[in-house]
Design a protein around this motif. Sequence first.
Motif, mmCIF file in Angstrom:
data_model
loop_
_atom_site.group_PDB
_atom_site.id
_atom_site.type_symbol
_atom_site.label_atom_id
_atom_site.label_comp_id
_atom_site.label_asym_id
_atom_site.label_seq_id
_atom_site.Cartn_x
_atom_site.Cartn_y
_atom_site.Cartn_z
ATOM 1 N N LEU A 184 -0.103 5.542 5.295
ATOM 2 C CA LEU A 184 -0.179 6.789 6.050
ATOM 3 C C LEU A 184 0.629 7.887 5.382
ATOM 4 O O LEU A 184 1.567 7.618 4.625
ATOM 5 C CB LEU A 184 0.348 6.572 7.478
ATOM 6 C CG LEU A 184 -0.257 5.404 8.260
ATOM 7 C CD1 LEU A 184 0.444 5.265 9.598
ATOM 8 C CD2 LEU A 184 -1.753 5.589 8.452
ATOM 9 N N ASP A 185 0.274 9.124 5.678
ATOM 10 C CA ASP A 185 1.066 10.240 5.183
ATOM 11 C C ASP A 185 2.305 10.409 6.064
ATOM 12 O O ASP A 185 2.227 10.332 7.284
ATOM 13 C CB ASP A 185 0.248 11.537 5.157
ATOM 14 C CG ASP A 185 -0.085 12.044 6.565
ATOM 15 O OD1 ASP A 185 -0.290 11.192 7.459
ATOM 16 O OD2 ASP A 185 -0.130 13.270 6.758
ATOM 17 N N GLU A 186 3.448 10.620 5.434
ATOM 18 C CA GLU A 186 4.712 10.883 6.124
ATOM 19 C C GLU A 186 5.044 9.826 7.169
ATOM 20 O O GLU A 186 5.562 10.120 8.247
ATOM 21 C CB GLU A 186 4.681 12.275 6.769
ATOM 22 C CG GLU A 186 4.445 13.403 5.776
ATOM 23 C CD GLU A 186 4.445 14.766 6.433
ATOM 24 O OE1 GLU A 186 4.571 14.826 7.673
ATOM 25 O OE2 GLU A 186 4.322 15.775 5.704
ATOM 26 N N ALA A 187 4.731 8.559 6.861
ATOM 27 C CA ALA A 187 5.059 7.462 7.766
ATOM 28 C C ALA A 187 5.008 6.154 6.986
ATOM 29 O O ALA A 187 4.285 6.052 5.982
ATOM 30 C CB ALA A 187 4.089 7.417 8.945
ATOM 31 N N PRO A 188 5.758 5.155 7.417
ATOM 32 C CA PRO A 188 5.700 3.845 6.751
ATOM 33 C C PRO A 188 4.309 3.239 6.902
ATOM 34 O O PRO A 188 3.565 3.589 7.825
ATOM 35 C CB PRO A 188 6.751 3.018 7.511
ATOM 36 C CG PRO A 188 7.623 4.024 8.186
ATOM 37 C CD PRO A 188 6.746 5.185 8.505
ATOM 38 N N PRO A 189 3.924 2.319 6.025
ATOM 39 C CA PRO A 189 2.630 1.650 6.146
ATOM 40 C C PRO A 189 2.508 0.947 7.497
ATOM 41 O O PRO A 189 3.492 0.453 8.057
ATOM 42 C CB PRO A 189 2.634 0.639 4.998
ATOM 43 C CG PRO A 189 3.603 1.203 4.014
ATOM 44 C CD PRO A 189 4.667 1.878 4.830
ATOM 45 N N LEU A 190 1.307 0.926 8.024
ATOM 46 C CA LEU A 190 1.042 0.290 9.310
ATOM 47 C C LEU A 190 0.294 -1.011 9.047
ATOM 48 O O LEU A 190 -0.797 -1.012 8.483
ATOM 49 C CB LEU A 190 0.207 1.226 10.191
ATOM 50 C CG LEU A 190 -0.201 0.695 11.566
ATOM 51 C CD1 LEU A 190 1.038 0.431 12.426
ATOM 52 C CD2 LEU A 190 -1.139 1.674 12.253
ATOM 53 N N ARG A 191 0.910 -2.146 9.448
ATOM 54 C CA ARG A 191 0.301 -3.467 9.236
ATOM 55 C C ARG A 191 -0.093 -4.050 10.585
ATOM 56 O O ARG A 191 0.759 -4.286 11.449
ATOM 57 C CB ARG A 191 1.282 -4.388 8.507
ATOM 58 C CG ARG A 191 0.726 -5.774 8.211
ATOM 59 C CD ARG A 191 1.694 -6.626 7.424
ATOM 60 N NE ARG A 191 1.629 -6.304 5.986
ATOM 61 C CZ ARG A 191 2.514 -5.552 5.356
ATOM 62 N NH1 ARG A 191 3.527 -5.002 6.012
ATOM 63 N NH2 ARG A 191 2.382 -5.322 4.059
ATOM 64 N N VAL A 192 -1.393 -4.242 10.804
ATOM 65 C CA VAL A 192 -1.908 -4.744 12.083
ATOM 66 C C VAL A 192 -3.018 -5.756 11.828
ATOM 67 O O VAL A 192 -3.581 -5.820 10.734
ATOM 68 C CB VAL A 192 -2.456 -3.593 12.959
ATOM 69 C CG1 VAL A 192 -1.350 -2.643 13.368
ATOM 70 C CG2 VAL A 192 -3.558 -2.841 12.222
ATOM 71 N N ARG A 193 -3.321 -6.544 12.865
ATOM 72 C CA ARG A 193 -4.454 -7.455 12.777
ATOM 73 C C ARG A 193 -5.751 -6.658 12.636
ATOM 74 O O ARG A 193 -5.886 -5.566 13.171
ATOM 75 C CB ARG A 193 -4.527 -8.355 14.010
ATOM 76 C CG ARG A 193 -3.412 -9.396 14.099
ATOM 77 C CD ARG A 193 -3.561 -10.300 15.311
ATOM 78 N NE ARG A 193 -3.396 -9.569 16.554
ATOM 79 C CZ ARG A 193 -4.367 -9.294 17.398
ATOM 80 N NH1 ARG A 193 -5.614 -9.673 17.113
ATOM 81 N NH2 ARG A 193 -4.125 -8.647 18.521
ATOM 82 N N ALA A 194 -6.716 -7.210 11.912
ATOM 83 C CA ALA A 194 -7.974 -6.503 11.641
ATOM 84 C C ALA A 194 -8.718 -6.147 12.918
ATOM 85 O O ALA A 194 -9.450 -5.156 12.964
ATOM 86 C CB ALA A 194 -8.860 -7.349 10.735
ATOM 87 N N THR A 195 -8.511 -6.962 13.959
ATOM 88 C CA THR A 195 -9.229 -6.705 15.218
ATOM 89 C C THR A 195 -8.434 -5.825 16.173
ATOM 90 O O THR A 195 -8.924 -5.501 17.266
ATOM 91 C CB THR A 195 -9.541 -8.041 15.916
ATOM 92 O OG1 THR A 195 -8.321 -8.775 16.099
ATOM 93 C CG2 THR A 195 -10.520 -8.867 15.076
ATOM 94 N N GLU A 196 -7.229 -5.423 15.782
ATOM 95 C CA GLU A 196 -6.384 -4.594 16.651
ATOM 96 C C GLU A 196 -7.038 -3.230 16.875
ATOM 97 O O GLU A 196 -7.418 -2.545 15.930
ATOM 98 C CB GLU A 196 -5.022 -4.401 16.000
ATOM 99 C CG GLU A 196 -4.041 -3.614 16.828
ATOM 100 C CD GLU A 196 -3.391 -4.453 17.914
ATOM 101 O OE1 GLU A 196 -2.792 -3.862 18.812
ATOM 102 O OE2 GLU A 196 -3.489 -5.695 17.839
ATOM 103 N N PRO A 197 -7.178 -2.795 18.142
ATOM 104 C CA PRO A 197 -7.758 -1.465 18.383
ATOM 105 C C PRO A 197 -6.755 -0.364 18.056
ATOM 106 O O PRO A 197 -5.590 -0.442 18.442
ATOM 107 C CB PRO A 197 -8.094 -1.503 19.873
ATOM 108 C CG PRO A 197 -7.130 -2.488 20.454
ATOM 109 C CD PRO A 197 -6.908 -3.530 19.393
ATOM 110 N N LEU A 198 -7.215 0.653 17.347
ATOM 111 C CA LEU A 198 -6.370 1.796 16.999
ATOM 112 C C LEU A 198 -7.034 3.072 17.497
ATOM 113 O O LEU A 198 -8.263 3.207 17.469
ATOM 114 C CB LEU A 198 -6.166 1.883 15.483
ATOM 115 C CG LEU A 198 -5.363 0.773 14.814
ATOM 116 C CD1 LEU A 198 -5.335 0.995 13.306
ATOM 117 C CD2 LEU A 198 -3.950 0.710 15.368
ATOM 118 N N ALA A 199 -6.216 4.025 17.927
ATOM 119 C CA ALA A 199 -6.732 5.328 18.338
ATOM 120 C C ALA A 199 -7.006 6.165 17.099
ATOM 121 O O ALA A 199 -6.117 6.388 16.270
ATOM 122 C CB ALA A 199 -5.729 6.031 19.243
#
Length: 208
Positions: A184-199
């Motif tokens: 991400l820009d101006e933020a640490p990398p986001l590590r989530v499960r592939a099926t995790e819902p994201l907005a």
Amino acid sequence: MSAQNEVTFRLSRSRRSVPRARALVHAVLGNWGLNEDTVDSAELILSELVTNALRVPVPSDRQVGIRIARSPLDGLLRLEVSDAGPGRPEVRTPDDDETGGRGLLLVEALSHRWGVEERATGIGKTVWAELKAPDIITAPVTKEVAAAAVRPGQTVKSWGEWHTVINVRSEHHGATDPTVVLTLDEAPPLRVRATEPLAVRQRSGNDQ
């Protein structure tokens, strides 16, 4: 630019074309839901540009081309008037006793910017003017998608803030669920499960 965001038409070289142009732009902008101030300014600008185009010494069978376009992402309204004549119109300051010659002064005063360019096809030129029209900016749409469906360039919500996705990669750890890592820009990398819902936030009508 999608077809619903622009309208083009042609007018004959007649005095009746000026009020017709005003009526057409009024109808188009009213259909787009623009506010009254923007519509009034657009009517004045277009009528001045059409008036100037009708004064160009060209054969009477040459029509005047009109293009009205909006850019929802930029919040800009663009008016274009094309004619088959040579030369480039210039802003001039008439004397107090002159009754004309103030058209481009009005265009310059009412528009965000304006200019002249050669027509891409055919002879002649196109005079254009752009107006700031914040009310045509498309509101962002938020929806939830699986992390694996997120693509670079989209905007996702992480730790309560929105960040643009720079890169997406997958990680596999044996028999466990695949993991997606979003840079991400101006933020640490986001590590989530592939099926995790994201907005995910995007502009209406875009396929981001």
